[in-house]
Design an enzyme around this catalytic site. Structure first.
Site, PDB file in Angstrom:
ATOM      1  N   GLU A 181     -66.541 -30.905  38.167  1.00 30.28           N
ATOM      2  CA  GLU A 181     -66.307 -32.297  37.778  1.00 30.28           C
ATOM      3  C   GLU A 181     -64.855 -32.706  37.991  1.00 30.28           C
ATOM      4  OE1 GLU A 181     -67.132 -33.298  33.660  1.00 30.28           O
ATOM      5  OE2 GLU A 181     -66.788 -35.426  34.019  1.00 30.28           O
TER       6      GLU A 181
ATOM      7  N   LYS B  84     -70.193 -33.159  39.897  1.00 29.07           N
ATOM      8  CA  LYS B  84     -70.240 -34.264  38.918  1.00 29.07           C
ATOM      9  C   LYS B  84     -69.050 -35.176  39.176  1.00 29.07           C
ATOM     10  CE  LYS B  84     -70.342 -35.232  33.955  1.00 29.07           C
ATOM     11  NZ  LYS B  84     -70.949 -34.820  32.680  1.00 29.07           N
TER      12      LYS B  84
HETATM   13  P1  13P Z   1     -69.255 -39.730  30.177  1.00 26.76           P
HETATM   14  O1  13P Z   1     -70.589 -39.974  30.831  1.00 26.76           O
HETATM   15  O2  13P Z   1     -69.151 -40.313  28.808  1.00 26.76           O
HETATM   16  O3  13P Z   1     -68.106 -40.027  31.075  1.00 26.76           O
HETATM   17  O4  13P Z   1     -69.197 -38.163  29.883  1.00 26.76           O
HETATM   18  C1  13P Z   1     -69.628 -37.292  30.839  1.00 26.76           C
HETATM   19  C2  13P Z   1     -68.813 -36.073  30.791  1.00 26.76           C
HETATM   20  O5  13P Z   1     -69.330 -34.985  30.636  1.00 26.76           O
HETATM   21  C3  13P Z   1     -67.370 -36.212  30.968  1.00 26.76           C
HETATM   22  O6  13P Z   1     -66.806 -34.952  31.113  1.00 26.76           O
END
Ligand code: 13P
Length: 341
Positions: free
Chosen positions: A177, A222
């Site tokens: 991510e 992600k």
């Molecule tokens: P949000 O969808 O609230 O951005 O959170 C997702 C997430 O795991 C952020 O690290």
């Protein structure tokens, strides 16, 4: 379930289901509970998460995996069942946030690097024994007039790649991510600036994953969507969808089985509309789905309000959002479905 990384990755990012990000750290969940006037204790945090995981209709039909915080993976439901077992019983896969959060990066004022690599091999072995089959590590890139710097992007991408390789060694699928923030400060950047930064970040991340010998078929990305800053929102749904898909096509290898977006501060319905527009409008080599935190939980949190008598209402709100996003992951959402509910 198969223990092959490729099979786990395909299972958590399928068409028609997505991931519930319920991995708020103790500090973040406190903010969420504060917002509904509930004190954050081990018990209230447990009660809140138990309500989500016992929303059977949502979990069985719309949720492929759940990202947990360390405390939650070790917690038991009120009746003594481990929360991870509640999740598994619905057919969803338990996952675990393993990063230690974004910390100031030395010599790079205003920029952060995510910490948590020391001792990660041992922690991953323990998480695997506790039932986690995928993990999450979030690198954070903020946009301002002068930032981000190449050096900060490099540092975050390198950490993501080292984390991902360690996960795979432990039999755990890494969710990679790299979040380019829409809700950072000043938050006035254009969608084109977001495109430019996201493209550079993703190129850097995939170069690092390659150098770290990460198996992309056993990895889930992600990313943020390509979208303008929170204080400059004007791009249309079509514009966000088109630019996001173009940016991903330019940077993400087709061997990645699934891409699961974060919601990042978009409203519930925006996050759903954008995902659906991408899936309805474009041919892509990967499954495109959701890994939302706020956009799946905000309505549920409000409906619950910390009251036992509102658990069913909270679960209905969560089920509705999960269903809307599951439809979006197949390109089948439309605004009138929101009204119908
Ligand atoms: P949000 O969808 O609230 O951005 O959170 C997702 C997430 O795991 C952020 O690290």
């Amino acid at each position: 379930m198969s223990e092959r990384l490729e099979d786990i990755a395909a299972a958590i990012a399928p068409k028609g289901k997505g991931i519930l990000a319920a991995d708020e750290s103790t500090g973040t969940i406190q903010k969420r509970l504060d917002s509904i006037g509930v004190a954050s204790t081990e018990e209230t945090r447990r009660d809140y998460r138990e309500m989500l995981f016992r929303a059977t209709q949502a979990m069985e039909n719309y949720i492929s995996g759940v990202i947990l915080f360390d405390e939650t993976l070790r917690q038991k439901a009120a009746d003594g069942t481990p929360l991870a077992d509640l999740i598994k019983a619905t057919g969803a896969v338990p996952g675990i946030k393993v990063d230690g959060g974004a910390k100031p990066l030395a010599a790079r004022p205003g920029e952060n690097v995510t910490e948590g690599l020391d001792g990660l091999r041992e922690r991953l072995a323990e998480y695997h024994a506790l039932g986690a089959r995928f993990a999450k590590w979030r690198g954070v890139i903020a946009i301002s007039g002068t930032l981000p710097s190449r050096g900060a992007i490099q540092a975050n991408a390198h950490a993501l790649a080292r984390y991902a390789a360690l996960c795979q060694e432990a039999g755990i699928v890494p969710i990679v991510e790299p979040e380019v923030l829409m809700d950072g400060e000043p938050g006035d950047h254009s969608i084109d600036r977001c495109y430019e930064v996201t493209e550079h970040v993703l190129r850097t991340v995939f170069a690092e994953l390659y150098d770290a010998r990460v198996n992309l078929e056993g990895t889930v990305l992600k990313p943020n969507m390509v979208i303008d800053g929170k204080n400059a929102r004007q791009a249309s749904v079509e514009d966000v969808a088109e630019k996001t898909v173009r940016c991903l096509k330019a940077t993400v290898p087709a061997t990645i089985p699934g891409i699961a977006f974060l919601s990042g501060g978009q409203s519930d319905e925006e996050a759903t509309a954008h995902l659906s527009a991408m899936n309805a409008g474009f041919d892509m080599p990967w499954n495109l789905t959701f890994s939302y935190g706020r956009a799946l939980q905000a309505a549920c949190l409000k409906a619950w309000g910390g009251k036992p008598e509102n658990i069913a209402a909270g679960q209905r709100a969560f089920t509705h959002r999960a269903k809307m996003n599951a439809l979006a992951s197949a390109g089948n959402w439309s605004a009138d479905l929101e009204q119908a509910a």
